[in-house]
Design an enzyme around this catalytic site. Structure first.
Site, PDB file in Angstrom:
ATOM      1  N   ASP A   8      11.061  -3.402  -1.698  1.00  0.00           N
ATOM      2  CA  ASP A   8       9.627  -3.610  -1.486  1.00  0.00           C
ATOM      3  C   ASP A   8       9.499  -4.973  -0.823  1.00  0.00           C
ATOM      4  O   ASP A   8       9.692  -6.006  -1.472  1.00  0.00           O
ATOM      5  CB  ASP A   8       8.895  -3.577  -2.835  1.00  0.00           C
ATOM      6  CG  ASP A   8       7.434  -4.043  -2.729  1.00  0.00           C
ATOM      7  OD1 ASP A   8       6.930  -4.225  -1.600  1.00  0.00           O
ATOM      8  OD2 ASP A   8       6.818  -4.234  -3.792  1.00  0.00           O
ATOM      9  N   LYS A  70       4.347 -11.146   6.412  1.00  0.00           N
ATOM     10  CA  LYS A  70       4.072  -9.727   6.590  1.00  0.00           C
ATOM     11  C   LYS A  70       2.756  -9.499   7.342  1.00  0.00           C
ATOM     12  O   LYS A  70       2.568  -8.488   8.008  1.00  0.00           O
ATOM     13  CB  LYS A  70       3.996  -9.068   5.208  1.00  0.00           C
ATOM     14  CG  LYS A  70       3.926  -7.560   5.206  1.00  0.00           C
ATOM     15  CD  LYS A  70       4.049  -7.051   3.785  1.00  0.00           C
ATOM     16  CE  LYS A  70       3.899  -5.555   3.687  1.00  0.00           C
ATOM     17  NZ  LYS A  70       4.066  -5.099   2.287  1.00  0.00           N
ATOM     18  N   GLU A 154       4.054   2.495   1.160  1.00  0.00           N
ATOM     19  CA  GLU A 154       3.934   1.925  -0.188  1.00  0.00           C
ATOM     20  C   GLU A 154       3.229   2.854  -1.176  1.00  0.00           C
ATOM     21  O   GLU A 154       3.726   3.042  -2.288  1.00  0.00           O
ATOM     22  CB  GLU A 154       3.243   0.556  -0.124  1.00  0.00           C
ATOM     23  CG  GLU A 154       4.175  -0.508   0.450  1.00  0.00           C
ATOM     24  CD  GLU A 154       3.468  -1.794   0.865  1.00  0.00           C
ATOM     25  OE1 GLU A 154       2.289  -1.975   0.480  1.00  0.00           O
ATOM     26  OE2 GLU A 154       4.089  -2.599   1.566  1.00  0.00           O
ATOM     27  N   ASP A 177      -4.144  -0.502  -4.765  1.00  0.00           N
ATOM     28  CA  ASP A 177      -3.140  -1.569  -4.704  1.00  0.00           C
ATOM     29  C   ASP A 177      -3.796  -2.913  -4.412  1.00  0.00           C
ATOM     30  O   ASP A 177      -4.205  -3.186  -3.294  1.00  0.00           O
ATOM     31  CB  ASP A 177      -2.104  -1.207  -3.611  1.00  0.00           C
ATOM     32  CG  ASP A 177      -0.991  -2.259  -3.480  1.00  0.00           C
ATOM     33  OD1 ASP A 177      -1.107  -3.349  -4.066  1.00  0.00           O
ATOM     34  OD2 ASP A 177       0.003  -1.972  -2.783  1.00  0.00           O
TER      35      ASP A 177
END
Ligand code: ADP
Ligand code: MG
Length: 590
Positions: A8, A70, A154, A177
């Site tokens: 992850d 990211k 994800e 999330d």
């Protein structure tokens, strides 16, 4: 097969794991931590540090400490509205380079823990990542010396971790999330054994960091602190303290924040409560509501059409977040997994499936109901029992029940009932064979179910070697859930009578068989028997006949009659054997 890592690669934290002895596990670094901050520090002299050590550099050397990269990966210069506090070009690195450094660090953690080299990985990315962002992530993996076997979404990974890959077709779930810096909401649907993303929405500028910032401001505004001037350079410390307190307040009602030596004299000590924090966090978390509603609208769903809502991301540990989610979706979220580990766990599970160290849970299917054929007396003969894992194959041999029968009709059935008539007929095949005495024909029947649930029934006449194939498209698996439930419920309800019916039918068949055999034997050598024996056999045969025709059925009586007839014909059987031997001997001599 060599091990494949599940990774992850998060905005704030990254994790790595592997399937070990059949279990998915996450691996800890030398300090025992499984969460690695997604931070890299590039010293002027060239030394690179990653993770917790790099995070400690952030307060000292913010210009050369890269975090949240990211947000930049796979984007063209200036694309997106996030402006980092560091200058990557000045450092001489691209977002792919930094991601590669983080991935290399994770690879090292894994190799140290596993004491072996690993070179393959599954890496997760947000569902909304476009092709450029996915490609860039893959390149980062390759730069780090990893073959990227799959880029996994994800929310799909999270659903795998929650075990939702076992959900039935068409079931829908929401994955909420809330991480450190981003909020993602995804609606997934199970189709053909894999998750399809129906809709995604979110806010790339909303997460736990915003809560930390607001909380830190509130702490400062409590007035116990020195002037803004003095505190300016100390803000990172204050923010760290705020985050620590925030996390504690997820499980405690009250926490005292201590920051020593905030200036040369002052020592900061502030008592905070969960209520204080929730007041500050509420407007931020409330911002997720409209994204959830938007995603539902895009997926054309009402909240009550969702089968499950799962929580992902460290920030969903906050009780307030859980309350708001329950309110938005009108349903308690599933919190059975660690929210900050779920995505990594899912990546590990996917990696395990790819490497063969976990069974293929994604495509694994089972037969919902038993499959079989009708046999003598209208009974169900199960060939593939219910809940058998696909693909599978099974077969049996059958023979003609009647003399001079030249055709056998094979009815393919599905269901849990003892009697053929109570099950569903999927198809039928007629097998032809040359007429001959009972039991002379041999027909093999083979059922094979492929991974897609397509049933193929092959019948083979062993004498002529003639094959007949019947293909039944997907009906073996695509049965309506409600129908399956009903079938099973009925089979339980009728278990007792069904069983009695089966025993009766079997006894009746046995009795009929005996009567025919006895009649034939008597015709051949009845004259050789003494009067008493002949009489005994005849009366026993009459008993059997009577029991068969008697209403209501009395299984016990029929079974006893069958047994008596069997016993009474002992001497007849001996005579028959003697007769046959004599005949053979004569033929030989003659
Ligand atoms: P990302 O996917 O963005 O890397 P994570 O899922 O690791 O993020 O979540 C990190 C965020 O979760 C941070 O803002 C952190 O403060 C927050 N967090 C972690 N644990 C808790 C907790 N117990 N209570 C509240 N927030 C938490
Ligand atoms: Mg995350």
């Amino acid at each position: 097969m060599s091990a494949i890592l599940g990774i992850d690669l998060g905005t704030t934290h990254s994790l790595v794991g592997v399937v070990d002895s059949g279990f998915p596990i996450l691996l800890a670094d030398a300090e025992g931590s499984r969460l690695t901050p997604s931070v890299a520090h590039y010293a002027k002299e060239g030394a690179v540090t990653v993770g917790a050590r790099a995070l400690r550099q952030r307060a000292l050397d913010p210009e050369r400490t890269v975090s949240s990269v990211k947000r930049l990966i796979g984007r063209r210069q200036g694309e997106g509205d996030w402006k980092p506090s560091y200058d990557l070009t000045g450092i001489g690195k691209t977002p792919v380079d930094v991601s590669a450094d983080i991935l290399r660090h994770l690879k090292n953690i894994a190799e140290r823990a596993l004491e072996m080299e690993v070179s393959r990985a599954v890496i997760t990315v947000p569902a909304y990542f476009n092709d450029a962002q996915r490609q860039a992530t893959k390149r980062a993996g390759e730069l780090a010396g990893l073959t990227v076997e799959r880029i996994l979404s994800e929310p799909t990974a999270a659903a795998l971790a929650y075990g939702l890959d076992k959900l039935e077709e068409r079931k829908k779930i929401a994955v909420y999330d809330l991480g450190g810096g981003t909020f993602d909401i995804s609606i997934l649907e199970m189709r053909d054994g894999v998750f399809q993303v129906l809709a995604t929405a979110g806010d790339t500028q909303l997460g736990g960091d915003d809560i930390d910032r607001a909380f830190a401001d509130w702490i400062r505004s409590q007035g116990i602190l020195p002037s803004l001037e003095i505190i300016k350079g100390k803000m990172p410390w204050l923010r760290d303290a705020a985050e620590t307190a925030k996390k504690k307040l997820s499980s405690h009602d009250e926490v005292t924040i201590e920051i020593p030596f905030l200036d040369s004299q002052k020592h900061l000590s502030v008592r905070t409560t969960r209520t204080d924090l929730e007041k500050i966090a509420l407007p931020l978390i409330e911002r997720t509501r409209r994204h959830c509603l938007r995603a539902l609208t895009d997926a054309n769903l009402k909240p009550d059409q969702l089968d499950e809502v799962i929580l992902v991301g460290g920030s969903t540990r906050m009780p307030l977040v859980r309350r708001i989610v329950a309110d938005i979706f009108g349903k308690e979220p599933n919190i059975s997994q660690n929210p900050d580990e779920a995505v990594a766990m899912g990546a590990v599970i996917q990696a395990g499936i790819l490497s063969g160290s976990l069974r293929n849970v994604v495509l694994l299917d089972v037969t919902p109901l038993s499959l079989g054929i009708e046999t003598f007396g209208g009974l169900m003969n199960v060939i593939i029992p219910r809940n058998t894992t696909l693909p599978c194959k099974a077969g049996e041999m059958f023979t003609n029940a009647v003399t001079n029968q030249s055709e056998m009709l094979i009815r393919v059935l599905q269901g849990e009932r003892e009697l053929a008539k109570d099950n569903w007929e999927l198809g039928r095949i007629a097998v032809l064979f040359p007429s001959g005495p009972k039991g002379s024909a041999r027909v093999g029947v083979q059922f094979s179910l492929d991974a897609n649930g397509i049933l193929q029934v092959l019948t083979r006449n062993t004498a002529t070697k003639a094959d007949t194939v019947l293909e039944i498209q997907s009906s073996a698996v695509n049965v309506d859930d409600a129908q399956v439930e009903q079938m099973i419920a009925e089979s339980v309800d009728h278990a007792f009578e069904d069983m009695n019916e089966r025993i009766w039918t079997e006894s009746r068949l046995k009795g009929e068989e005996l009567l025919v055999a006895v009649a034939e034997a008597l015709a051949q050598c009845g004259t050789l028997l003494i009067e008493d024996e002949l009489h005994k056999i005849k009366s026993c045969a009459a008993q059997v006949r009577d029991s068969i025709n008697h209403e209501p059925h009395d299984v016990k009586k029929l079974k006893a009659a069958n047994q008596s007839l069997d016993d009474a014909t002992q001497s007849l059987a001996v005579l028959l054997v003697e007769r046959a031997m004599e005949a053979a001997l004569e033929r030989k001599l003659g």
